[in-house]
Design a protein around this motif. Structure first.
Motif, PDB file in Angstrom:
ATOM      1  N   ALA A 336       0.894  -1.198   0.094  1.00 26.26           N
ATOM      2  CA  ALA A 336      -0.043  -0.020   0.082  1.00 26.26           C
ATOM      3  C   ALA A 336       0.795   1.281   0.157  1.00 26.26           C
ATOM      4  O   ALA A 336       0.361   2.235  -0.314  1.00 26.26           O
ATOM      5  CB  ALA A 336      -0.831  -0.134   1.256  1.00 26.26           C
ATOM      6  N   GLY A 337       2.085   1.113   0.447  1.00 23.16           N
ATOM      7  CA  GLY A 337       3.192   2.288   0.413  1.00 23.16           C
ATOM      8  C   GLY A 337       2.969   3.180   1.671  1.00 23.16           C
ATOM      9  O   GLY A 337       2.194   2.857   2.596  1.00 23.16           O
ATOM     10  N   PRO A 338       4.105   3.961   1.945  1.00 27.16           N
ATOM     11  CA  PRO A 338       4.000   4.938   3.125  1.00 27.16           C
ATOM     12  C   PRO A 338       2.894   5.746   2.968  1.00 27.16           C
ATOM     13  O   PRO A 338       2.160   6.057   1.773  1.00 27.16           O
ATOM     14  CB  PRO A 338       5.271   5.701   2.745  1.00 27.16           C
ATOM     15  CG  PRO A 338       6.302   4.628   1.950  1.00 27.16           C
ATOM     16  CD  PRO A 338       5.249   4.097   0.822  1.00 27.16           C
ATOM     17  N   GLY A 339       2.545   6.257   4.367  1.00 26.66           N
ATOM     18  CA  GLY A 339       1.327   7.059   4.254  1.00 26.66           C
ATOM     19  C   GLY A 339       1.670   8.584   4.450  1.00 26.66           C
ATOM     20  O   GLY A 339       0.483   9.327   4.714  1.00 26.66           O
ATOM     21  N   TYR A 340       2.894   8.890   4.557  1.00 30.37           N
ATOM     22  CA  TYR A 340       3.024  10.482   4.799  1.00 30.37           C
ATOM     23  C   TYR A 340       4.615  10.502   4.368  1.00 30.37           C
ATOM     24  O   TYR A 340       5.335   9.571   4.043  1.00 30.37           O
ATOM     25  CB  TYR A 340       2.696  10.812   6.256  1.00 30.37           C
ATOM     26  CG  TYR A 340       3.710   9.530   7.064  1.00 30.37           C
ATOM     27  CD1 TYR A 340       4.862   9.801   7.387  1.00 30.37           C
ATOM     28  CD2 TYR A 340       2.815   8.414   7.398  1.00 30.37           C
ATOM     29  CE1 TYR A 340       5.525   8.858   8.276  1.00 30.37           C
ATOM     30  CE2 TYR A 340       3.309   7.537   8.052  1.00 30.37           C
ATOM     31  CZ  TYR A 340       4.708   7.642   8.653  1.00 30.37           C
ATOM     32  OH  TYR A 340       5.470   6.657   9.382  1.00 30.37           O
ATOM     33  N   LEU A 341       4.942  11.843   4.347  1.00 27.36           N
ATOM     34  CA  LEU A 341       6.288  12.371   4.019  1.00 27.36           C
ATOM     35  C   LEU A 341       6.690  13.039   5.286  1.00 27.36           C
ATOM     36  O   LEU A 341       6.198  14.201   5.608  1.00 27.36           O
ATOM     37  CB  LEU A 341       6.228  13.397   2.938  1.00 27.36           C
ATOM     38  CG  LEU A 341       6.147  12.744   1.556  1.00 27.36           C
ATOM     39  CD1 LEU A 341       5.558  13.789   0.600  1.00 27.36           C
ATOM     40  CD2 LEU A 341       7.492  12.111   1.080  1.00 27.36           C
ATOM     41  N   ARG A 342       7.491  12.339   6.182  1.00 24.71           N
ATOM     42  CA  ARG A 342       7.791  12.959   7.523  1.00 24.71           C
ATOM     43  C   ARG A 342       9.106  13.629   7.466  1.00 24.71           C
ATOM     44  O   ARG A 342      10.157  13.201   7.248  1.00 24.71           O
ATOM     45  CB  ARG A 342       8.183  11.860   8.475  1.00 24.71           C
ATOM     46  CG  ARG A 342       8.845  12.163   9.954  1.00 24.71           C
ATOM     47  CD  ARG A 342       7.948  13.122  10.908  1.00 24.71           C
ATOM     48  NE  ARG A 342       8.921  13.728  11.763  1.00 24.71           N
ATOM     49  CZ  ARG A 342       9.525  13.154  12.840  1.00 24.71           C
ATOM     50  NH1 ARG A 342       9.321  11.974  13.031  1.00 24.71           N
ATOM     51  NH2 ARG A 342      10.021  13.975  13.709  1.00 24.71           N
ATOM     52  N   VAL A 343       9.108  15.027   7.714  1.00 24.55           N
ATOM     53  CA  VAL A 343      10.342  16.011   7.531  1.00 24.55           C
ATOM     54  C   VAL A 343      11.026  15.943   8.909  1.00 24.55           C
ATOM     55  O   VAL A 343      10.655  16.120   9.962  1.00 24.55           O
ATOM     56  CB  VAL A 343       9.749  17.319   7.154  1.00 24.55           C
ATOM     57  CG1 VAL A 343      11.037  18.506   7.300  1.00 24.55           C
ATOM     58  CG2 VAL A 343       8.959  17.249   5.864  1.00 24.55           C
ATOM     59  N   LEU A 344      12.227  15.529   8.758  1.00 30.07           N
ATOM     60  CA  LEU A 344      13.473  15.664   9.729  1.00 30.07           C
ATOM     61  C   LEU A 344      14.084  16.710   9.881  1.00 30.07           C
ATOM     62  O   LEU A 344      14.606  17.130  10.968  1.00 30.07           O
ATOM     63  CB  LEU A 344      14.360  14.338   9.570  1.00 30.07           C
ATOM     64  CG  LEU A 344      13.788  13.013   9.790  1.00 30.07           C
ATOM     65  CD1 LEU A 344      14.810  11.937   9.831  1.00 30.07           C
ATOM     66  CD2 LEU A 344      13.182  12.868  11.369  1.00 30.07           C
ATOM     67  N   GLY A 345      14.388  17.518   8.564  1.00 31.95           N
ATOM     68  CA  GLY A 345      15.043  18.573   8.664  1.00 31.95           C
ATOM     69  C   GLY A 345      15.204  19.383   7.229  1.00 31.95           C
ATOM     70  O   GLY A 345      14.645  18.758   6.396  1.00 31.95           O
TER      71      GLY A 345
END
Length: 412
Positions: A336-345
């Motif tokens: 189903a793939g990743p559910g979000y784009l989590r920004v670390l920096g």
């Protein structure tokens, strides 16, 4: 506004990575770079020597504009799912034009046609893999041999087999397969790995060594021994993390919680966790009483057989430690793939990319994890907390840093 994507672990970021970064920008012609970075636990099933935040800071100090976390659901997986998750994130940004990765050969001449054949995993390919597994091969070897046969390039079977048994070629092939399955417009590029092999434990060059060799120097000697192979900014970040009690982190850092879980779980309990396959739950219980010392390294050595690679067993222990179930990590769930784009920096250039991504991204862009809910994100937050709890000098604020602190903003 062009951007090249890099899929990285930076454990830690060394001079070879600086070379890769510079060449990626050169051959892509991109103005910006987006790094997909594994979180606390890495593809081969081991913890990062320092935190994901410290490694994201290294990436930004080198020149990366935007660092996005690869969810732990994909970060601690065999090459197929690791590559799929990371490629899917790059594709989902809507701003990345190319993906540049290192390979032993520095060419896609063989990998590209091979990826077109293997992108559709036929029943015949799966049958061949199963046959070789039953012969006693481990999965990487079984996949390589089955893929070489399935490719059907007359007279090239041994050449293909040799290519697929090299780690960077294998990972690169799966990046290409993932891009094809995603129907992605992201253009693949590669550069040759130089001066150090993936698994080399000793440096053979004055300035470039593998991450494995660098970690060995850091753990068995000291920071000064690793200094020739690290950029100044990495040296400074590692020195700070070690001095302030946030590293070094190794499997030994998790001995207590992991062994406690193993000792208090029945075989049935263990069988529910991802990568506990083919009776490994019983093997785990059998080898524990015979350990000379209750250490993770000894446990891994006692578990190892011809069938199970060290990497497979490390990943299994990571999933047990983090209580990842087979259902959570099933093929349909991962597909189903990743559910979000989590920004670390991000840098100032990364801020521009984030503004553009508000219009182009096909997944939610997460800057504050506390404002978003997703099962994969919950696993990420748990993994970060468990990792920080293993610091030599643990503090509650580090266990909950994902909730308490904004992404790193790097000025240059």
């Amino acid at each position: 506004m062009s951007a090249v994507g890099l899929i990285v672990e930076y454990n830690p970021l060394h001079n070879g990575h600086v070379h890769h970064f510079a060449k990626a920008k050169e051959i892509s012609g991109a103005e910006h770079t987006v790094a997909i970075l594994s979180g606390p636990f890495l593809q081969r099933g081991e913890p990062g020597i320092v935190s994901k935040f410290a490694r994201a800071e290294m990436a930004l100090a080198m020149g990366a504009d935007l660092v996005i976390e690869l969810p732990v659901a994909y970060a601690v997986q065999p090459a197929e799912w690791f590559a799929f998750g990371a490629a899917a994130l790059l594709d989902a940004t809507g701003v990345v034009d190319s993906l540049c990765f290192g390979t032993e050969s520095g060419t896609l001449d063989l990998l590209l046609p091979l990826s077109r054949i293997l992108a559709d995993e036929s029943a015949e390919l799966q049958k061949r893999i199963g046959f070789h597994l039953n012969e006693g091969m481990n999965y990487p070897a079984a996949y390589s041999r089955a893929a070489a046969a399935a490719a059907g390039f007359a007279g090239m079977e041994q050449e293909i087999l040799d290519v697929l048994q090299q780690p960077n070629h294998t990972l690169g092939l799966h990046y290409l397969i993932a891009l094809k399955r995603l129907g992605s417009r992201v253009r693949p590029l590669t550069i040759p790995r130089i001066h150090a092999g993936y698994h080399d434990e000793m440096p053979a060059h004055a300035k470039i060594a593998s991450a494995t060799a660098v970690r060995k120097l850091l753990l068995e000697q000291d920071l000064s021994a690793a200094a020739p192979y690290l950029p100044e900014f990495t040296l400074g970040i590692i020195d700070r993390e070690f001095r302030e009690g946030r590293g070094p982190i190794t499997w030994g850092s998790f001995r207590g919680p992991l062994l406690n879980l193993l000792l208090t779980s029945s075989p049935r309990d263990l069988a529910a966790f991802h990568e506990v396959t083919e009776g490994l739950e019983y093997r785990l219980r059998r080898v524990l009483p015979g350990l000379g010392k209750p250490e993770v390294a000894e446990l891994l050595q006692a578990l190892k057989t011809k069938r199970y690679t060290h990497t497979k067993l490390q990943r299994m222990l990571t999933h047990i430690l983090l209580r990842h179930t087979k259902e959570e990590m099933s093929a349909p769930a991962l597909a189903a793939g990743p559910g979000y784009l989590r920004v670390l920096g991000f840098s100032s250039g990364g801020r521009e990319l984030l503004k553009k991504m508000k219009k182009t991204a096909s997944l939610p862009v997460i800057v504050k994890p506390s404002s978003f809910e997703h099962p994969q994100l919950e696993l990420d937050l748990q993994a970060s907390a468990a990792y920080a709890n293993a610091f030599p000098n643990p503090e509650t604020r580090h266990m909950f840093r994902d909730y308490l602190e904004a992404p790193i903003r790097f000025s240059r």
